[in-house]
Design an enzyme around this catalytic site. Structure first.
Site, mmCIF file in Angstrom:
data_model
loop_
_atom_site.group_PDB
_atom_site.id
_atom_site.type_symbol
_atom_site.label_atom_id
_atom_site.label_comp_id
_atom_site.label_asym_id
_atom_site.label_seq_id
_atom_site.Cartn_x
_atom_site.Cartn_y
_atom_site.Cartn_z
ATOM 1 N N GLY A 1 0.788 -1.229 0.000
ATOM 2 C CA GLY A 1 0.000 0.000 0.000
ATOM 3 C C GLY A 1 0.813 1.267 0.000
ATOM 4 C CD GLU B 1 1.610 -9.309 0.816
ATOM 5 O OE1 GLU B 1 0.604 -8.631 0.511
ATOM 6 O OE2 GLU B 1 1.531 -10.448 1.274
ATOM 7 N N PRO B 2 5.110 -4.825 -1.737
ATOM 8 C CG PRO B 2 7.235 -4.234 -2.496
ATOM 9 C CD PRO B 2 6.541 -5.107 -1.499
ATOM 10 N N GLY B 3 3.534 -3.356 -4.590
ATOM 11 C CA GLY B 3 3.061 -3.618 -5.949
ATOM 12 C C GLY B 3 3.170 -2.366 -6.783
ATOM 13 N NE ARG B 4 -0.791 2.435 -5.605
ATOM 14 C CZ ARG B 4 -2.059 2.453 -5.985
ATOM 15 N NH1 ARG B 4 -2.394 3.073 -7.101
ATOM 16 N NH2 ARG B 4 -2.981 1.865 -5.250
ATOM 17 N NE ARG C 1 -5.148 3.463 -10.016
ATOM 18 C CZ ARG C 1 -4.694 4.653 -9.680
ATOM 19 N NH1 ARG C 1 -4.303 5.510 -10.611
ATOM 20 N NH2 ARG C 1 -4.609 5.007 -8.420
ATOM 21 C CE1 TYR D 1 -8.778 2.490 -7.691
ATOM 22 C CE2 TYR D 1 -10.742 2.410 -6.335
ATOM 23 C CZ TYR D 1 -9.692 1.763 -6.962
ATOM 24 O OH TYR D 1 -9.551 0.407 -6.866
ATOM 25 C CB CYS E 1 -20.745 5.068 -25.322
ATOM 26 S SG CYS E 1 -20.449 5.199 -27.091
ATOM 27 C CD GLU E 2 -20.506 4.081 -19.421
ATOM 28 O OE1 GLU E 2 -20.966 4.880 -18.571
ATOM 29 O OE2 GLU E 2 -21.063 3.019 -19.727
#
Length: 471
Positions: A286, A328-331, A367, A371, A398-399
């Site tokens: 995180g 646990e790094p990801g981003r 994203r 968010y 189309c949003e």
């Protein structure tokens, strides 16, 4: 030279990578220029290898972005191999005697597995699909952690069949379900994901350390303690530690220290009640990255130093041995290493608003719609002397919510055919992508030492249509 974590097997060349296209040289780009003071902040969130080049171009990993767009088409994602590797090494330096485990949900492909294994990291997966990709690429299963709040029987069976190192128990239902799948005489090492009651993270949807969300077992209401007692009664389950992940995009160290103290308190309680010492503690990830110049990224060396110091202090106060730590790094490993390239399709002025529509959107980066996150897109490929205007970069879908970057500064003369680059695009873009409106997902291209190579090909209409069986 490769680096291995203490206690983990050394890395080796992974099978299957020979099937990837060989690195291809790109034409020499114009000599890069020092970044003028006015533009220094503009590249502050880009990969460290980013350099301004001639005619408004930017080079990443020694590769021209303009040429990359021409060669591979748009949209296209670049991943700077050198940036990923250096970020892995930063974690290993900040967390010595710690298992650094890459959170594959951020982005996963065979080449990336090769990079993180060579750098000495383990792997964290959330499904049988991620697990199978890793193991069939050659990633050692004993260095893999499987977690998730609702693991299917297929997920658990795959983990047992492939010999995954750790399975994280996330609910009471999983205890009997997993135990029933383990063959007689065998044992599976497990962790219990606990909820420490710590609120952290940039958005409500990514705060996972409190009792009002779907992950883990609460310490406060005793759910975690009850699950631990049940696991200890299962002869086919070997409880080796606790798991705790409190959220995503966390910018300060304090929430981690609070969570650590509470989890150490639970470790001490387990020793007192059950007479056992759990040897492992996984504090999740995180760790925040900056998406725009001026934003705060979590200081990883400071995080490592303070967590390790607090772990020793808290364990001493509780009278228990210091457990083996996992993070646990990801981003934080892949996010800043990625750049997305788009081609402008249309520019529209509606009232006092300018909309710049590009050839991608929420199908390759959901994203902003999920968010409301913010990016700092940049015009590349030409130098503009026009007055800057406030514009909103939108996608082709189309949003109304298909917005990539709201209220950003763009040149006033931006026009169809221009190239727009979005930095910090390496995490949770393609891993969360879809084929909405039957628009195929973009390719991924690795750049390193002036060479580019295709890692993941573009999803074609044939790929999409081939899944439709027909009437």
């Amino acid at each position: 030279m490769t680096t291995s974590l203490p206690g983990l097997p050394g890395s080796s060349q992974l099978p299957g990578l020979s099937r990837l296209p060989a690195p291809s040289p790109v034409s020499p780009i114009a000599p890069t220029a020092p970044v003028p003071p006015g533009n220094a902040a503009d590249l502050s969130v880009w990969p460290a290898s980013a350099r301004l080049a001639a005619r408004g171009d930017v080079a990443v990993g020694g590769v021209s972005l303009v040429e990359t767009a021409e060669r591979f088409g748009t949209p296209v994602y670049l991943l700077d191999e050198g940036e990923v590797r250096e970020r892995c090494r930063t974690y290993l330096r900040a967390f010595p005697d710690t298992d650094v485990v890459y959170a594959a949900k951020a982005f996963l492909c065979r080449a990336l597995l090769h990079w993180v294994q060579e750098e000495g990291l383990g792997l964290d997966v959330c499904s049988a699909g991620e697990l199978e990709l890793a193991v069939t690429t050659g990633f050692p299963p004993e260095r893999i952690v499987l977690h998730g709040n609702a693991k299917s029987p297929a997920d658990l069976s795959a983990a047992l069949r492939l010999g995954v190192g750790r399975i994280v128990i996330d609910s009471a239902w999983e205890i009997a379900r997993l135990s029933a799948l383990i063959p007689p005489g065998a044992r599976q090492k497990v962790l219990v994901r606990v909820v420490p009651g710590v609120s952290a993270g940039s958005y409500a949807a990514v705060r996972t350390g409190t009792d009002d969300q779907k992950f883990g077992l609460s310490i406060t209401d005793g759910s975690a303690q009850h699950a631990i007692a049940r696991i200890l009664d299962q002869p086919r389950l070997e409880l080796v530690g606790l798991h705790c992940h409190i959220g995503s995009q966390i910018t300060t160290v304090k929430p981690y220290l609070t969570a650590l103290r509470r989890v150490v308190g639970l470790l001490a309680q387990i020793r007192h009640q059950h007479g056992i010492v759990l040897p492992e503690l996984d504090l999740g990830g995180g760790h925040a990255v900056a998406y725009r110049p001026g934003e705060t990224a979590l200081d990883i060396p400071a995080l490592g130093a303070r967590i390790r110091r607090e772990l020793v202090t808290s364990c001493a106060a509780a009278g228990i041995p210091v457990p083996r730590l996992t993070v646990e790094p990801g981003r934080a490993l892949v996010g800043p290493a990625g750049v997305a390239l788009y081609r402008v399709l249309a520019v529209k002025t509606t009232g006092d608003r300018i909309f710049v529509a590009v050839d991608g959107g929420m199908s390759d980066n959901p994203r902003p719609a999920l968010y409301g996150v913010r990016y700092a897109p940049r015009l590349i490929g030409r130098r503009s002397t026009a007055e800057p205007r406030t514009a909103t970069v939108v996608g082709r879908h189309c949003e109304a919510g298909d917005v990539l970057a709201a209220d950003v500064t763009m040149p006033g003369d931006i026009r169809p055919g221009d190239l727009v680059a979005v930095p910090v695009a390496g995490a949770y873009h393609l891993s969360m992508a879809s084929s909405y409106n039957a628009v195929g997902r973009p390719p991924v291209v690795a750049v390193h030492d002036g060479r580019a190579r295709l890692l993941v090909r573009r999803e074609s209409l044939a790929d999409i249509n081939g899944r439709d069986i027909g009437l």
